[in-house]
Scaffold this active site. Structure first.
Site, PDB file in Angstrom:
ATOM      1  N   TYR A   1      19.191  12.292   2.821  1.00 37.25           N
ATOM      2  CA  TYR A   1      20.041  11.012   2.769  1.00 37.25           C
ATOM      3  C   TYR A   1      20.319  10.737   1.438  1.00 37.25           C
ATOM      4  O   TYR A   1      19.826  10.621   0.446  1.00 37.25           O
ATOM      5  CB  TYR A   1      19.275   9.613   3.328  1.00 37.25           C
TER       6      TYR A   1
ATOM      7  N   MET B   1      11.804   8.778   6.879  1.00 35.59           N
ATOM      8  CA  MET B   1      10.928   8.143   7.739  1.00 35.59           C
ATOM      9  C   MET B   1       9.546   9.249   8.249  1.00 35.59           C
ATOM     10  O   MET B   1       8.650   9.003   8.256  1.00 35.59           O
ATOM     11  CB  MET B   1      11.467   7.281   8.785  1.00 35.59           C
TER      12      MET B   1
ATOM     13  N   LYS C   1     -13.813  -0.378   3.335  1.00 35.27           N
ATOM     14  CA  LYS C   1     -12.753  -1.283   3.807  1.00 35.27           C
ATOM     15  C   LYS C   1     -11.711  -0.472   3.971  1.00 35.27           C
ATOM     16  O   LYS C   1     -11.273   0.730   3.446  1.00 35.27           O
ATOM     17  CB  LYS C   1     -12.414  -2.388   2.852  1.00 35.27           C
TER      18      LYS C   1
ATOM     19  N   ARG D   1      -8.778 -14.097  -9.047  1.00 39.56           N
ATOM     20  CA  ARG D   1      -8.383 -13.811  -7.394  1.00 39.56           C
ATOM     21  C   ARG D   1      -9.131 -14.565  -6.681  1.00 39.56           C
ATOM     22  O   ARG D   1      -9.166 -15.652  -6.596  1.00 39.56           O
ATOM     23  CB  ARG D   1      -8.612 -12.259  -7.249  1.00 39.56           C
TER      24      ARG D   1
END
Ligand SMILES: Cc1ncc(COP(=O)(O)O)c(C=O)c1O
Length: 388
Positions: free
Chosen positions: A277, A325, A45, A143
């Protein structure tokens, strides 16, 4: 050999996730031998945990894996549309989804409620074929799966549907909460609850023959969880489901993914210079930094800022400052000889950092590190048995 890059919006020479299909095949083979006589389902998956759905499916089938497992109907149908015809289980779908295409395509489907059994009966009628169902009991993960109070009704509905040929109940299944921690009290409780659920199913007249509870950790170290089939994901990708679990089971796993890039900028930074940053890292001495062209847009966790390490020029180099990013900075050291174009390995096989190590230092798990590698990063698959 299939070295054609798959997907991605970065030049594969600049950065790629290299997927070693020989390592994947070796892990599958070792795990299958370890769990025998139980059978192994390769769980692929989430785009094969980031390794590529189709490439993993083909590689698994090529080494004789009979069962594949995915979460969503979309994943299952993508495999069928690509020509996969083997046993395939899909287990997570919403109430509005039409299951007809799955049944028509010979996909085994999970059901956790009377409603889902009913949906499969309807799909079987439309598809004009018997639906193969795996009934899911919640043994304590809380779950998915039927609540134990609802279980008799679920198995009753399935038994009734089986009697008139709408469904075939292939097996009963459940999922473990903490199999990597053998002394966790949930482990014994779930094993017992599973046996009880099987007994209830048999008392209802069902004859489930392919029952499954184990994930990687269960398959590796909990023989009682293996039943007839184990659903193994992370271990097949060479990532340990828990600290030392594979080693304690005596199974040697090879990392399948190696995330690498070229240095695209190298330059000195003076003592006192802030990096990236927010200047959260300030050089304490004159040094040299290198720029790696991958960032959180590519799945590099922002939590890796100033804590993770990479492998460059045969040594480790620390990440300095915030992950951006598209890029981040590593400290190459005052005497660095590294150049633009040199290779940086974020994670892969030791002595480079591993996905497990990145998981640890980023406060997450190796599963997330490999699975989150983004769509912008091309996958380069190497090795693997060519399929006709
Ligand atoms: C229902 C189910 N079965 C099996 C697996 C495989 O687990 P693992 O990757 O720990 O082997 C998963 C993965 O999360 C899962 O959700």
């Amino acid at each position: 050999m299939d070295a054609q890059p798959v997907g991605g919006w970065i030049d594969p020479v600049t950065a790629s996730a290299d997927i070693d299909l020989d390592a994947y095949a070796a892990n599958l083979t070792a795990l299958a031998a370890h769990v025998a006589p139980a059978e192994l389902m390769a769980v692929i998956k989430a785009d094969g945990y980031g390794h590529g759905l189709m490439a993993c499916a083909r590689a698994a089938r090529a080494v004789g894996v009979r069962w594949l497992g995915v979460a969503t109907p979309g994943e299952a149908m993508a495999l069928r549309e690509a020509g996969d015809t083997g046993r395939l289980l899909c287990w997570l779908y919403g109430p509005e989804e039409d299951l007809t295409a799955l049944v028509a395509s010979d996909v085994d489907v999970s059901a956790s409620s009377v409603e889902q059994v009913g949906d499969l009966v309807a799909a079987a009628a439309t598809a004009e074929r018997t639906a193969r169902v795996h009934l899911k009991i919640d043994t304590g993960l809380h779950r998915n799966g039927a609540h134990p109070d609802d279980w008799p009704a679920v198995v009753g509905a399935a038994a009734e549907a089986e009697r008139f040929g709408a469904v075939e109940v292939v097996g009963v299944w459940s999922h473990l909460a903490s199999a990597e921690e053998l002394d966790h009290p949930s482990v014994a409780a779930q094993l017992d609850a599973f046996d009880e659920a099987l007994a209830v199913a048999r008392a209802e007249g069902l004859d489930p023959r392919t029952n499954h509870l184990a994930n990687s950790a269960g398959a590796l170290q909990l023989p009682r969880s293996r039943h007839q089939l184990v659903r193994v994901g992370i271990a097949t990708f060479g990532v340990d489901p828990g600290d030392g679990v594979a080693a304690s089971a005596g199974v040697a796993l090879r990392p399948v993914m190696r995330l690498r890039a070229q240095l695209v900028n190298v330059k000195p930074v003076r003592a006192g210079g802030g990096v990236s940053y927010g200047h959260t890292w300030v050089a304490p001495h004159d040094t040299v930094v290198g720029l790696v062209p991958l960032g959180y847009g590519d799945g590099v966790p922002r939590h890796a800022g100033s804590v993770a390490e990479v492998w460059v020029g045969g040594r480790r180099a620390p990440v300095r400052g915030r992950i951006c990013m598209d890029q981040f900075v590593v400290e190459l050291g005052p005497d660095a000889q590294d150049r633009v174009g040199d290779e940086v390995v974020l994670f892969g096989a030791e002595p480079a950092p591993t996905a497990e190590e990145w998981g640890r230092v980023c406060g997450t798990i190796g599963y997330e590190i490999v699975t989150r590698v983004g769509a912008r990063v091309p996958r380069r698959h190497v090795g693997g048995t060519p399929t006709p």
